[in-house]
Design a protein around this motif. Structure first.
Motif, mmCIF file in Angstrom:
data_model
loop_
_atom_site.group_PDB
_atom_site.id
_atom_site.type_symbol
_atom_site.label_atom_id
_atom_site.label_comp_id
_atom_site.label_asym_id
_atom_site.label_seq_id
_atom_site.Cartn_x
_atom_site.Cartn_y
_atom_site.Cartn_z
ATOM 1 N N ARG A 200 0.819 -1.204 0.000
ATOM 2 C CA ARG A 200 0.000 0.000 0.000
ATOM 3 C C ARG A 200 0.861 1.265 0.000
ATOM 4 O O ARG A 200 2.044 1.229 0.315
ATOM 5 C CB ARG A 200 -0.898 0.013 1.237
ATOM 6 N N ILE A 201 0.219 2.377 -0.340
ATOM 7 C CA ILE A 201 0.817 3.703 -0.212
ATOM 8 C C ILE A 201 -0.064 4.474 0.760
ATOM 9 O O ILE A 201 -1.299 4.420 0.668
ATOM 10 C CB ILE A 201 0.870 4.435 -1.574
ATOM 11 N N ALA B 28 -4.828 8.694 4.363
ATOM 12 C CA ALA B 28 -5.506 7.911 3.327
ATOM 13 C C ALA B 28 -4.571 6.795 2.910
ATOM 14 O O ALA B 28 -3.361 6.857 3.147
ATOM 15 C CB ALA B 28 -5.870 8.795 2.133
ATOM 16 N N VAL B 29 -5.137 5.777 2.281
ATOM 17 C CA VAL B 29 -4.340 4.606 1.910
ATOM 18 C C VAL B 29 -4.857 4.034 0.596
ATOM 19 O O VAL B 29 -6.032 4.185 0.262
ATOM 20 C CB VAL B 29 -4.388 3.558 3.050
ATOM 21 N N THR B 30 -3.960 3.407 -0.139
ATOM 22 C CA THR B 30 -4.381 2.721 -1.360
ATOM 23 C C THR B 30 -4.782 1.286 -1.020
ATOM 24 O O THR B 30 -4.453 0.761 0.044
ATOM 25 C CB THR B 30 -3.247 2.634 -2.404
ATOM 26 N N ASP B 31 -5.430 0.669 -1.983
ATOM 27 C CA ASP B 31 -5.637 -0.774 -1.918
ATOM 28 C C ASP B 31 -4.280 -1.422 -2.212
ATOM 29 O O ASP B 31 -3.346 -0.743 -2.644
ATOM 30 C CB ASP B 31 -6.697 -1.201 -2.954
ATOM 31 N N PRO B 32 -4.132 -2.742 -1.980
ATOM 32 C CA PRO B 32 -2.826 -3.381 -2.221
ATOM 33 C C PRO B 32 -2.312 -3.256 -3.659
ATOM 34 O O PRO B 32 -1.107 -3.256 -3.882
ATOM 35 C CB PRO B 32 -3.078 -4.846 -1.850
ATOM 36 N N LEU B 33 -3.198 -3.105 -4.643
ATOM 37 C CA LEU B 33 -2.770 -2.953 -6.034
ATOM 38 C C LEU B 33 -2.450 -1.495 -6.391
ATOM 39 O O LEU B 33 -2.063 -1.203 -7.516
ATOM 40 C CB LEU B 33 -3.845 -3.490 -6.984
ATOM 41 N N GLN B 34 -2.657 -0.593 -5.445
ATOM 42 C CA GLN B 34 -2.370 0.836 -5.605
ATOM 43 C C GLN B 34 -3.189 1.475 -6.719
ATOM 44 O O GLN B 34 -2.705 2.310 -7.470
ATOM 45 C CB GLN B 34 -0.871 1.072 -5.824
ATOM 46 N N LEU B 35 -4.449 1.079 -6.813
ATOM 47 C CA LEU B 35 -5.346 1.630 -7.824
ATOM 48 C C LEU B 35 -6.295 2.674 -7.257
ATOM 49 O O LEU B 35 -6.644 3.632 -7.937
ATOM 50 C CB LEU B 35 -6.165 0.507 -8.474
ATOM 51 N N VAL C 233 3.622 -1.496 3.558
ATOM 52 C CA VAL C 233 3.530 -0.154 2.990
ATOM 53 C C VAL C 233 4.796 0.126 2.186
ATOM 54 O O VAL C 233 5.911 -0.057 2.674
ATOM 55 C CB VAL C 233 3.339 0.901 4.105
ATOM 56 N N GLU C 234 4.616 0.553 0.943
ATOM 57 C CA GLU C 234 5.733 0.842 0.041
ATOM 58 C C GLU C 234 6.222 2.281 0.169
ATOM 59 O O GLU C 234 7.407 2.554 0.042
ATOM 60 C CB GLU C 234 5.269 0.591 -1.393
ATOM 61 N N ALA C 235 5.272 3.211 0.387
ATOM 62 C CA ALA C 235 5.662 4.622 0.365
ATOM 63 C C ALA C 235 4.691 5.474 1.165
ATOM 64 O O ALA C 235 3.535 5.104 1.377
ATOM 65 C CB ALA C 235 5.718 5.129 -1.074
ATOM 66 N N PHE C 236 5.195 6.640 1.571
ATOM 67 C CA PHE C 236 4.379 7.696 2.154
ATOM 68 C C PHE C 236 4.300 8.819 1.122
ATOM 69 O O PHE C 236 5.296 9.132 0.462
ATOM 70 C CB PHE C 236 5.017 8.279 3.426
ATOM 71 N N LEU D 198 -1.395 9.220 -7.388
ATOM 72 C CA LEU D 198 -1.603 8.034 -8.221
ATOM 73 C C LEU D 198 -1.788 8.423 -9.686
ATOM 74 O O LEU D 198 -1.259 7.759 -10.576
ATOM 75 C CB LEU D 198 -2.810 7.229 -7.733
ATOM 76 N N GLU D 199 -2.525 9.505 -9.931
ATOM 77 C CA GLU D 199 -2.759 9.952 -11.302
ATOM 78 C C GLU D 199 -1.462 10.505 -11.918
ATOM 79 O O GLU D 199 -1.194 10.264 -13.085
ATOM 80 C CB GLU D 199 -3.857 11.016 -11.329
#
Length: 135
Positions: free
Chosen positions: A2-3, A16-23, A49-52, A132-133
């Motif tokens: 997640r991010i 806030a957080v992403t889903d595991p696929l970061q979509l 978690v991959e990134a902040f 993300l965008e």
């Protein structure tokens, strides 16, 4: 992995957080800023978690806002506590206004729109969605 996005405030911090696929970016919560690091430690213990992504508040003339010094201190704490997690910055101009507008469009009542913690959480979600965008 997640991010996590952080909408830093001197009193409260929206997360806030992403889903595991970061979509998809979703609001997670708002925590008292003093409890941010303990909250993140607990969260990261259960979710990879991959990134902040930390909001970068700029004035209209592109200068840093007065809270930037506090954000830099927060970044140093994150680097110390989570040295393997990348940290990115994302322009957060207008996120509070956009958060309020989305609350209006979502039909939230006046009392709900006055909930500053909810505005912070929505702002963090907007910061993460922008990241993300852009990515």
């Amino acid at each position: 992995m997640r991010i996590i996005a952080i909408d830093y405030g001197t009193k409260r911090t929206g997360i806030a957080v992403t889903d595991p696929l970061q979509l998809i970016a979703s609001g997670l919560c708002t925590v008292p800023t003093a409890e941010l690091i303990p909250f993140l430690k607990k969260y990261i213990a259960s979710e990879p978690v991959e990134a902040f992504v930390i909001g970068q508040p700029k004035r209209m003339n592109n200068e840093d806002s007065e809270v930037e010094a506090n954000i830099q201190q927060c970044i140093r704490s994150l680097q110390k506590e989570f040295p393997t997690i990348a940290i990115h910055r994302q322009d957060e101009r207008f996120t509070s206004k956009l958060a309020f507008q989305s609350m209006l469009e979502g039909g939230l009542k006046k009392k709900q729109r006055q909930n500053k913690a909810l505005i912070d959480e929505i702002s963090a979600t907007l910061i993460l969605q922008s990241f993300l965008e852009y990515r």
